[in-house]
Design an enzyme around this catalytic site. Structure first.
Site, PDB file in Angstrom:
ATOM      1  N   GLU A  88      -7.162   4.532   7.699  1.00 54.41           N
ATOM      2  CA  GLU A  88      -6.966   5.703   7.396  1.00 54.41           C
ATOM      3  C   GLU A  88      -8.297   6.444   6.816  1.00 54.41           C
ATOM      4  OE1 GLU A  88      -3.350   5.410   5.400  1.00 54.41           O
ATOM      5  OE2 GLU A  88      -2.556   5.004   7.420  1.00 54.41           O
ATOM      6  N   LYS A 120       0.054   4.140  -0.443  1.00 60.73           N
ATOM      7  CA  LYS A 120      -0.754   5.206   0.166  1.00 60.73           C
ATOM      8  C   LYS A 120      -0.477   6.529  -0.744  1.00 60.73           C
ATOM      9  CE  LYS A 120      -0.418   3.307   4.631  1.00 60.73           C
ATOM     10  NZ  LYS A 120      -0.508   3.494   6.082  1.00 60.73           N
ATOM     11  N   SER A 139       3.052  -1.958  10.539  1.00 58.99           N
ATOM     12  CA  SER A 139       4.382  -1.903  10.897  1.00 58.99           C
ATOM     13  C   SER A 139       5.202  -3.053  10.345  1.00 58.99           C
ATOM     14  CB  SER A 139       4.833  -1.551  12.277  1.00 58.99           C
ATOM     15  OG  SER A 139       4.327  -0.180  12.558  1.00 58.99           O
ATOM     16  N   GLY A 173       1.813   2.290  10.868  1.00 56.20           N
ATOM     17  CA  GLY A 173       2.672   3.604  10.734  1.00 56.20           C
ATOM     18  C   GLY A 173       3.598   4.003  12.061  1.00 56.20           C
ATOM     19  N   GLU A 233      -5.782  -5.026  10.581  1.00 52.09           N
ATOM     20  CA  GLU A 233      -4.547  -3.996  10.965  1.00 52.09           C
ATOM     21  C   GLU A 233      -5.168  -3.152  11.893  1.00 52.09           C
ATOM     22  OE1 GLU A 233      -2.789  -2.654   7.148  1.00 52.09           O
ATOM     23  OE2 GLU A 233      -4.693  -1.656   6.951  1.00 52.09           O
ATOM     24  N   ASN A 279       0.834  -1.120   0.172  1.00 54.29           N
ATOM     25  CA  ASN A 279      -0.006   0.089  -0.162  1.00 54.29           C
ATOM     26  C   ASN A 279       0.909   1.045   0.030  1.00 54.29           C
ATOM     27  OD1 ASN A 279      -1.778   2.134   0.712  1.00 54.29           O
ATOM     28  ND2 ASN A 279      -2.623   1.294   2.403  1.00 54.29           N
ATOM     29  N   HIS A 314      -9.882   0.799   4.952  1.00 50.75           N
ATOM     30  CA  HIS A 314      -8.620   1.195   5.361  1.00 50.75           C
ATOM     31  C   HIS A 314      -8.894   1.892   6.648  1.00 50.75           C
ATOM     32  CE1 HIS A 314      -4.568   2.264   6.273  1.00 50.75           C
ATOM     33  NE2 HIS A 314      -4.127   1.399   5.707  1.00 50.75           N
TER      34      HIS A 314
HETATM   35  P1  PGA Z   1       2.390   0.417   7.810  1.00 47.69           P
HETATM   36  O1  PGA Z   1       0.877   0.657   7.035  1.00 47.69           O
HETATM   37  O2  PGA Z   1       2.880  -0.886   7.028  1.00 47.69           O
HETATM   38  O3  PGA Z   1       3.141   1.795   7.205  1.00 47.69           O
HETATM   39  O4  PGA Z   1       2.146   0.180   9.288  1.00 47.69           O
HETATM   40  C1  PGA Z   1       0.255  -0.545   7.136  1.00 47.69           C
HETATM   41  C2  PGA Z   1      -0.999  -0.088   6.392  1.00 47.69           C
HETATM   42  O5  PGA Z   1      -1.694   1.183   6.738  1.00 47.69           O
HETATM   43  O6  PGA Z   1      -1.763  -0.890   5.297  1.00 47.69           O
END
Ligand code: PGA
Length: 257
Positions: free
Chosen positions: A96, A9, A211, A172, A166, A7, A94
């Site tokens: 976010e 983003k 992460s 993140g 997740e 992803n 997701h």
């Molecule tokens: P990350 O994000 O690996 O940076 O923690 C995962 C995601 O949001 O799908």
């Protein structure tokens, strides 16, 4: 089989996306057994990435899609448009999108339904915020997310159902979930998804996100409950991503998957 979903983003422009796509192609070439890799770039570069990935096994995914098929929805990108550009997958709900763009369970359910009715394969994202885990309600929270997304969903027999677990606090943050906690949640998600949808078990895939990096990927991927990983930050760094793909390949070789 294991699935590695990248992803990207809202991070890369055209030139950077093309360069990273080419680098991903190069790392896959060297592997004996490869997982299914899919890249989820920004809408603006889907076509460029598709051209690079053409004739490879790398799949293409979108980070979001409109619920409606067509019409006056300024700023939205329809599922038909994503099919047109060659997408295989689309992320739905997701964290976010849920927290920054006010997508509640009801809206996520509608989006999932639209995507499931199309040629795309949706990946439903679920996961609890830190406060819910701290108060001991992680299971209840995720179960509610699953129930509301899946209860009225009709899944065509031949279609895969992907669910990404997740935890919001792990995304993140550099603080991935503990393997034992994650395995427990994956077990719960799989059995709930099976009960709610009555879909064939071999067509339900539960992947982990939050992460994931080159160091911890093997520890997640070797677990039978983990069908793959959804990678954000580490998918933008080719060495990290290479380590994750290699981990999946090693697990697949060792476990004859
Ligand atoms: P990350 O994000 O690996 O940076 O923690 C995962 C995601 O949001 O799908």
């Amino acid at each position: 089989m294991k699935y590695i979903f990248a992803n990207w983003k809202m991070n890369l422009g055209i030139r950077e996306s093309i360069a990273l796509s080419r680098a991903v192609m190069r790392i896959l070439r060297g592997e004996e057994k490869t997982p299914i890799v899919s890249i989820f770039p920004s809408f603006t570069v889907l076509n460029d990435v598709r051209k690079i990935m053409a004739r490879s096994r790398v799949k293409l995914g979108a980070q979001n899609c409109a619920i409606e098929k067509k019409g006056s929805f300024t700023g939205e990108v329809s599922i038909g448009m994503l099919e047109d550009v060659g997408c295989d997958y689309v992320l739905v709900g997701h964290s976010e999108r849920r927290t920054l763009f006010a997508e509640d369970n009801e809206l996520v359910a509608k989006r999932l339904k639209s995507a499931m009715e199309s040629r795309l394969t949706p990946i439903l994202c679920v996961g609890e915020p830190a406060s819910e885990r701290e108060s001991g309600n992680a299971e209840g929270y995720v179960s509610e997310q699953l129930y509301s997304a899946l209860k009225d969903l009709k899944i065509p027999k031949q279609k895969d159902l992907f669910i990404a677990y997740e935890p919001v606090w792990a995304i993140g943050s550099g603080q991935a979930a503990l393997v034992a906690d994650m395995v427990f949640m994956h077990g719960l998600i799989r059995s709930l998804a099976k009960t709610i949808t009555d879909h064939q078990d071999s067509k339900i895939h539960v992947i982990y996100g939050g992460s994931v990096d080159a160091k911890n990927a093997y520890g997640f991927l070797r677990e039978a409950q983990v069908d793959g990983v959804l990678v954000g930050g580490a998918s933008l760094k080719i060495r990290e991503f290479e380590g994750i793909v290699q981990s999946a390949s090693e697990v697949m070789l060792a476990q004859e998957l």
